[in-house]
Design a protein around this motif. Structure first.
Motif, mmCIF file in Angstrom:
data_model
loop_
_atom_site.group_PDB
_atom_site.id
_atom_site.type_symbol
_atom_site.label_atom_id
_atom_site.label_comp_id
_atom_site.label_asym_id
_atom_site.label_seq_id
_atom_site.Cartn_x
_atom_site.Cartn_y
_atom_site.Cartn_z
ATOM 1 N N CYS A 138 4.038 20.243 55.712
ATOM 2 C CA CYS A 138 2.697 20.808 55.592
ATOM 3 C C CYS A 138 1.790 20.182 56.642
ATOM 4 O O CYS A 138 1.678 18.956 56.717
ATOM 5 N N ASP A 169 -3.933 26.718 55.956
ATOM 6 C CA ASP A 169 -2.614 27.185 55.510
ATOM 7 C C ASP A 169 -1.747 26.028 55.020
ATOM 8 O O ASP A 169 -1.021 26.155 54.037
ATOM 9 N N ASN A 185 -3.155 24.757 51.696
ATOM 10 C CA ASN A 185 -2.818 25.729 50.645
ATOM 11 C C ASN A 185 -1.345 25.635 50.262
ATOM 12 O O ASN A 185 -1.003 25.692 49.085
ATOM 13 N N LYS A 186 -0.478 25.498 51.261
ATOM 14 C CA LYS A 186 0.950 25.349 50.989
ATOM 15 C C LYS A 186 1.196 24.101 50.143
ATOM 16 O O LYS A 186 1.967 24.128 49.179
ATOM 17 N N ASN A 242 -0.173 25.074 46.615
ATOM 18 C CA ASN A 242 0.495 26.210 45.964
ATOM 19 C C ASN A 242 1.984 25.988 45.713
ATOM 20 O O ASN A 242 2.536 26.523 44.756
ATOM 21 N N GLU A 243 2.636 25.211 46.568
ATOM 22 C CA GLU A 243 4.068 24.959 46.391
ATOM 23 C C GLU A 243 4.351 23.653 45.653
ATOM 24 O O GLU A 243 5.497 23.252 45.517
#
Length: 147
Positions: free
Chosen positions: A105, A111, A114-115, A118-119
């Protein structure tokens, strides 16, 4: 045991380097008004620069706090030895000491952040790093510190 404490700190609002340093200071009964603030810039891959892992940095800060120099004529040998042991252990166990490589990341861009969220990268990767670094650092400190 203390690694679990670092995990708790990380799960409850502190970041990686802060959590490791807090837990180690707590375990060693070190009170310092600069903790955890001194560790903040080392979190998120050294302030989101895709740098070193913050958990590792927290362990190194703890080693330096305990065995760092307070005068120019003092030796750096033990501080460096323990830092080298911790770094070698970390790289051997996790194959990298770089936050970006460990998490995949780029935390400097939306992005990437967020990754990370979110992951569940914190839960999948970072919590284990924080716990491992805390326990290993305390182990080598206990083996190399006169009480």
């Amino acid at each position: 045991m203390h690694g679990q404490r670092a995990r708790y700190y990380f799960e409850n609002g502190y970041m990686c380097a802060e959590s490791v340093l807090l837990a180690i200071c707590e375990a060693r009964k070190i009170e310092n008004s600069n903790v955890p603030a001194i560790a903040t810039a080392f979190c998120s891959g050294t302030a989101r620069t895709k740098g070193n892992c913050g958990a590792l940095a927290g362990g190194i800060l703890a080693i330096s706090l305990i065995h760092g120099r307070t005068a120019p004529d003092q030796s750096v040998d033990l501080c460096y030895k323990l830092t080298q042991l911790l770094t070698a252990h970390f790289k051997n166990k996790f194959n990298s000491d770089n936050c970006f490589k460990l998490t995949d990341c780029d935390l400097s861009i939306p992005d990437g952040s967020n990754k990370f969220k979110n992951e569940g990268i914190k839960q999948k990767v970072c919590l284990d790093l924080v716990e491992e670094v805390t326990d290993y650092t305390l182990n080598i400190l206990n083996e190399n510190t006169k009480n």
